[in-house]
Design a protein around this motif. Structure first.
Motif: not given
Length: 141
Positions: A66, A68-69, A72, A101
């Motif tokens: 992913h 986008a934080e 997570g 990430q």
């Protein structure tokens, strides 16, 4: 005597028919599971180009990439729920859900050693279906 001969012939024909039917059915049966089933599509060069981020390590593991934080925590919670917290032992056994990430991921990319699923966000229910169908499977299953 004639009735006994007819009975023997009937029993023999039934046995031959049963054997023939059994042979036909067994010949069409396949014990293998196709790696083409389940959500996602076959993994290709685009996914291989992700390098270390997309490496599942041992076949059977699933990697969730992913960018986008915000994705997570939801992905880690999904992995913990389906497989338990990732650990070296689970990874070595091919039973881990690994969350990474990477800026190269657009949305979420779910990877097994043979399949890939791309989703807009961690909220996509296909990610769970992919993890559940891919975890622990290998290209030879």
């Amino acid at each position: 005597m004639r009735i006994a001969a007819i009975a023997v012939v009937v029993v023999a024909l039934v046995a031959i028919g049963g054997f023939g039917l059994s042979t036909f059915v067994n010949g069409r049966d396949s014990a293998s599971v196709s790696t083409g089933s389940g959500p996602g599509s076959p993994r290709g060069a685009a996914e291989d180009a992700l390098g270390a981020a997309g490496d599942v390590g041992v076949a059977g593991n699933v990697v969730l990439l992913h960018a986008a934080e915000a994705d997570g925590p939801a992905l880690r919670a999904l992995g913990d729920e389906v497989a338990g917290p990732a650990s070296p032992e689970l990874e070595e056994a091919g039973q881990a859900v690994i969350v990474r990430q990477t800026p190269d991921a657009e949305g979420v990319i779910a990877l097994s050693d043979t399949r890939v699923l791309r989703a807009d966000s961690a909220a996509d229910p296909q990610i769970r279906a992919f993890v559940e169908s891919s975890l622990g499977t290998t290209g030879t299953d």
